[in-house]
Scaffold this motif. Structure first.
Motif, PDB file in Angstrom:
ATOM      1  N   GLY A 172      -3.355  11.330  -2.560  1.00  0.00           N
ATOM      2  CA  GLY A 172      -3.152  10.662  -3.845  1.00  0.00           C
ATOM      3  C   GLY A 172      -4.443  10.498  -4.624  1.00  0.00           C
ATOM      4  N   ILE A 173      -5.504  10.138  -3.931  1.00  0.00           N
ATOM      5  CA  ILE A 173      -6.812   9.970  -4.588  1.00  0.00           C
ATOM      6  C   ILE A 173      -7.297  11.309  -5.151  1.00  0.00           C
ATOM      7  CG2 ILE A 173      -9.254   9.430  -4.171  1.00  0.00           C
ATOM      8  CD1 ILE A 173      -8.250   7.423  -2.006  1.00  0.00           C
ATOM      9  N   ILE A 174      -7.202  12.364  -4.318  1.00  0.00           N
ATOM     10  CA  ILE A 174      -7.647  13.687  -4.759  1.00  0.00           C
ATOM     11  C   ILE A 174      -6.780  14.177  -5.924  1.00  0.00           C
ATOM     12  CG2 ILE A 174      -7.998  16.087  -4.051  1.00  0.00           C
ATOM     13  CD1 ILE A 174      -9.937  14.090  -2.774  1.00  0.00           C
ATOM     14  N   ASP A 197       1.797  22.030  -9.659  1.00  0.00           N
ATOM     15  CA  ASP A 197       1.259  22.918  -8.629  1.00  0.00           C
ATOM     16  C   ASP A 197       0.956  22.185  -7.324  1.00  0.00           C
ATOM     17  OD1 ASP A 197      -0.760  21.529  -9.853  1.00  0.00           O
ATOM     18  OD2 ASP A 197      -2.006  23.264 -10.333  1.00  0.00           O
ATOM     19  N   VAL A 198       1.498  20.980  -7.165  1.00  0.00           N
ATOM     20  CA  VAL A 198       1.407  20.283  -5.879  1.00  0.00           C
ATOM     21  C   VAL A 198       2.815  19.910  -5.410  1.00  0.00           C
ATOM     22  CG1 VAL A 198      -0.896  19.354  -6.340  1.00  0.00           C
ATOM     23  CG2 VAL A 198       1.104  17.956  -6.847  1.00  0.00           C
ATOM     24  N   VAL A 199       2.968  19.776  -4.106  1.00  0.00           N
ATOM     25  CA  VAL A 199       4.282  19.493  -3.524  1.00  0.00           C
ATOM     26  C   VAL A 199       4.711  18.058  -3.840  1.00  0.00           C
ATOM     27  CG1 VAL A 199       4.012  21.166  -1.668  1.00  0.00           C
ATOM     28  CG2 VAL A 199       3.216  18.820  -1.318  1.00  0.00           C
ATOM     29  N   THR A 200       6.024  17.813  -3.741  1.00  0.00           N
ATOM     30  CA  THR A 200       6.534  16.454  -3.985  1.00  0.00           C
ATOM     31  C   THR A 200       6.202  15.527  -2.823  1.00  0.00           C
ATOM     32  OG1 THR A 200       8.670  16.937  -2.959  1.00  0.00           O
ATOM     33  CG2 THR A 200       8.450  17.354  -5.342  1.00  0.00           C
ATOM     34  N   GLY A 201       6.160  16.062  -1.602  1.00  0.00           N
ATOM     35  CA  GLY A 201       5.908  15.222  -0.428  1.00  0.00           C
ATOM     36  C   GLY A 201       7.040  14.269  -0.121  1.00  0.00           C
ATOM     37  N   ASP A 202       8.264  14.579  -0.574  1.00  0.00           N
ATOM     38  CA  ASP A 202       9.378  13.635  -0.432  1.00  0.00           C
ATOM     39  C   ASP A 202       9.695  13.297   1.027  1.00  0.00           C
ATOM     40  OD1 ASP A 202       9.671  13.367  -3.138  1.00  0.00           O
ATOM     41  OD2 ASP A 202      11.311  14.821  -3.320  1.00  0.00           O
ATOM     42  N   GLN A 212       0.820  -1.206   0.000  1.00  0.00           N
ATOM     43  CA  GLN A 212       0.000   0.000   0.000  1.00  0.00           C
ATOM     44  C   GLN A 212       0.858   1.262   0.000  1.00  0.00           C
ATOM     45  OE1 GLN A 212      -3.685   0.714   0.282  1.00  0.00           O
ATOM     46  NE2 GLN A 212      -3.308  -1.058  -0.995  1.00  0.00           N
ATOM     47  N   ILE A 213       1.837   1.315   0.875  1.00  0.00           N
ATOM     48  CA  ILE A 213       2.662   2.519   0.997  1.00  0.00           C
ATOM     49  C   ILE A 213       3.465   2.748  -0.276  1.00  0.00           C
ATOM     50  CG2 ILE A 213       4.685   3.454   2.194  1.00  0.00           C
ATOM     51  CD1 ILE A 213       3.383   2.390   4.818  1.00  0.00           C
ATOM     52  N   HIS A 214       4.131   1.720  -0.766  1.00  0.00           N
ATOM     53  CA  HIS A 214       4.917   1.892  -1.992  1.00  0.00           C
ATOM     54  C   HIS A 214       4.013   2.158  -3.203  1.00  0.00           C
ATOM     55  CE1 HIS A 214       8.976   1.177  -0.514  1.00  0.00           C
ATOM     56  NE2 HIS A 214       8.479   0.233   0.269  1.00  0.00           N
ATOM     57  N   GLY A 215       2.850   1.488  -3.238  1.00  0.00           N
ATOM     58  CA  GLY A 215       1.923   1.662  -4.361  1.00  0.00           C
ATOM     59  C   GLY A 215       1.356   3.060  -4.432  1.00  0.00           C
ATOM     60  N   TYR A 225       0.880   8.622  -6.513  1.00  0.00           N
ATOM     61  CA  TYR A 225       0.974  10.066  -6.271  1.00  0.00           C
ATOM     62  C   TYR A 225       1.966  10.697  -7.239  1.00  0.00           C
ATOM     63  CZ  TYR A 225       1.643  14.514  -3.836  1.00  0.00           C
ATOM     64  OH  TYR A 225       1.722  15.858  -3.531  1.00  0.00           O
ATOM     65  N   ASP A 226       3.130  10.064  -7.399  1.00  0.00           N
ATOM     66  CA  ASP A 226       4.153  10.600  -8.287  1.00  0.00           C
ATOM     67  C   ASP A 226       3.676  10.630  -9.741  1.00  0.00           C
ATOM     68  OD1 ASP A 226       5.816  10.974  -6.147  1.00  0.00           O
ATOM     69  OD2 ASP A 226       7.026   9.168  -6.504  1.00  0.00           O
TER      70      ASP A 226
END
Length: 351
Positions: A312-314, A188-193, A173-176, A181-182
């Protein structure tokens, strides 16, 4: 046609080919009345499209993917149909599915399912009930109880056992969702790295697997006037996995009064859960732990991930808007909400 409060006229550009649908119904539904097909649309939701079908006194719901291109593996109507077929006998709050089409009729897959009637509590109390803190508390209690009930079902006694792979659930789930998201990220959205690195470093050891709804929120449920749940919908994300992932996802939707304004209003008007009487997230978690017997020591990891997953969904929805694949004006500012969710997830993680 009788107009129910939870439906509206079909939105322009989202019409169904009534003749084709009517032919399909007569081929797959026995004892259908001899009357014209009438269609209205359910107005809520940002993803799949749902329609009320009426033929005489017979009613049903048609569910199909959104218009335009969709993300790979998203909006899998056949999978959701099979999930409902497996679930309905053991969890009757899931509506009974009637028939499925792979795309031959409308060009996109869809399925027909049972129509339920009741009250949906979203951003305001329905006219049929008197708003009160006591009602909020009863609704909250019902939400906890039904989630505990769902998580207590032995999935190995259902057809779901042949559709799922619960081992390594949270890692996948986390990796997927980082990958999704990427892939959907716009400039216009942050990378969230920083958040993504934290999530990869804090993957929880999954407990025993259970059936999880994975989109469990107040407006996906239907209640009677006594606040008993009479239906639960939107089973698209359902699988078998870590039950605390389901709890975390539920908490990402469970807004409370002290939340930041953009978190409250990111999907529109403030949900009812922010009103007096409804459980806070901590109260919901405390009741769930008490009734399920599960250890919630790591729940902040699941809630953090749930905010990221929601982002990610949004973002997938916003990506479709940004690329001109939909012109729904509700989606125009969703990048702001995505950025806010990433920030909120970082705060939940303690970053």
């Amino acid at each position: 046609m009788e107009q129910t409060k939870d439906t509206r006229e079909v939105r322009k550009g989202e019409e169904l080919d009534l003749e084709k649908v009517e032919t399909f119904l007569h081929q797959h539904i026995s004892n259908l009345p001899k009357a014209p097909l009438q269609v209205r649309q359910f107005g809520t939701g940002h993803s799949n499209l749902t329609y009320q079908l009426k033929v005489g006194d017979w009613e049903a719901v048609l569910r199909r993917p959104p218009m335009g291109p969709v993300a790979p593996k998203a909006h899998d109507m056949e999978r959701e149909y099979k999930i409902l077929k497996a679930l309905h006998p053991v969890f009757p709050l899931a509506p009974e599915p009637y028939a499925f089409d792979s795309g031959k009729v409308l060009g996109k897959p869809f399925f027909i399912m049972e129509r339920r009637h009741g009250l949906v509590f979203d951003t305001k109390f329905p006219e049929e009930v008197a708003a009160s803190p006591e009602l909020g508390k009863r609704l909250s209690e019902s939400m906890v109880d039904r989630l505990v009930e769902l998580h207590s079902i032995d999935y190995k006694k259902t057809e779901l056992q042949h559709m799922v792979k619960p081992e390594g659930f949270m890692e996948r789930q986390i990796h997927g969702w980082i990958k999704r998201y990427d892939q959907a990220r716009t400039d216009d959205v942050v990378t969230g790295d920083r958040l993504k690195d934290w999530l990869k470093s804090n993957i929880p050891s999954s407990m025993e697997a259970s059936i999880i709804h994975y989109d469990y929120k107040l407006n996906n449920a239907m209640f009677n006037e006594q606040a008993d749940m009479v239906g639960l919908f939107d089973w698209e994300m359902t699988t078998v996995g870590d039950p605390l992932a389901d709890v975390g996802a539920a908490m990402s939707y469970w807004i409370e009064s002290g939340d930041p304004e953009l978190l409250k209003t990111g999907l529109g008007k403030v949900p009812l859960t922010a009103q007096e009487g409804f459980y806070t997230r901590d109260e919901f978690l405390e009741k769930y732990a008490e009734k399920s017997g599960r250890d919630l020591e790591q729940i902040h990891v699941y809630v953090t991930f749930a905010y990221f997953k929601l982002a990610g969904i949004i973002q997938q929805i916003y990506y479709r808007y940004k690329k001109g694949q939909t012109n729904d004006p509700r989606f125009a500012q969703m990048n702001v909400f995505v950025n806010n969710l990433i920030k909120h997830a970082e705060e939940t993680a303690g970053l």
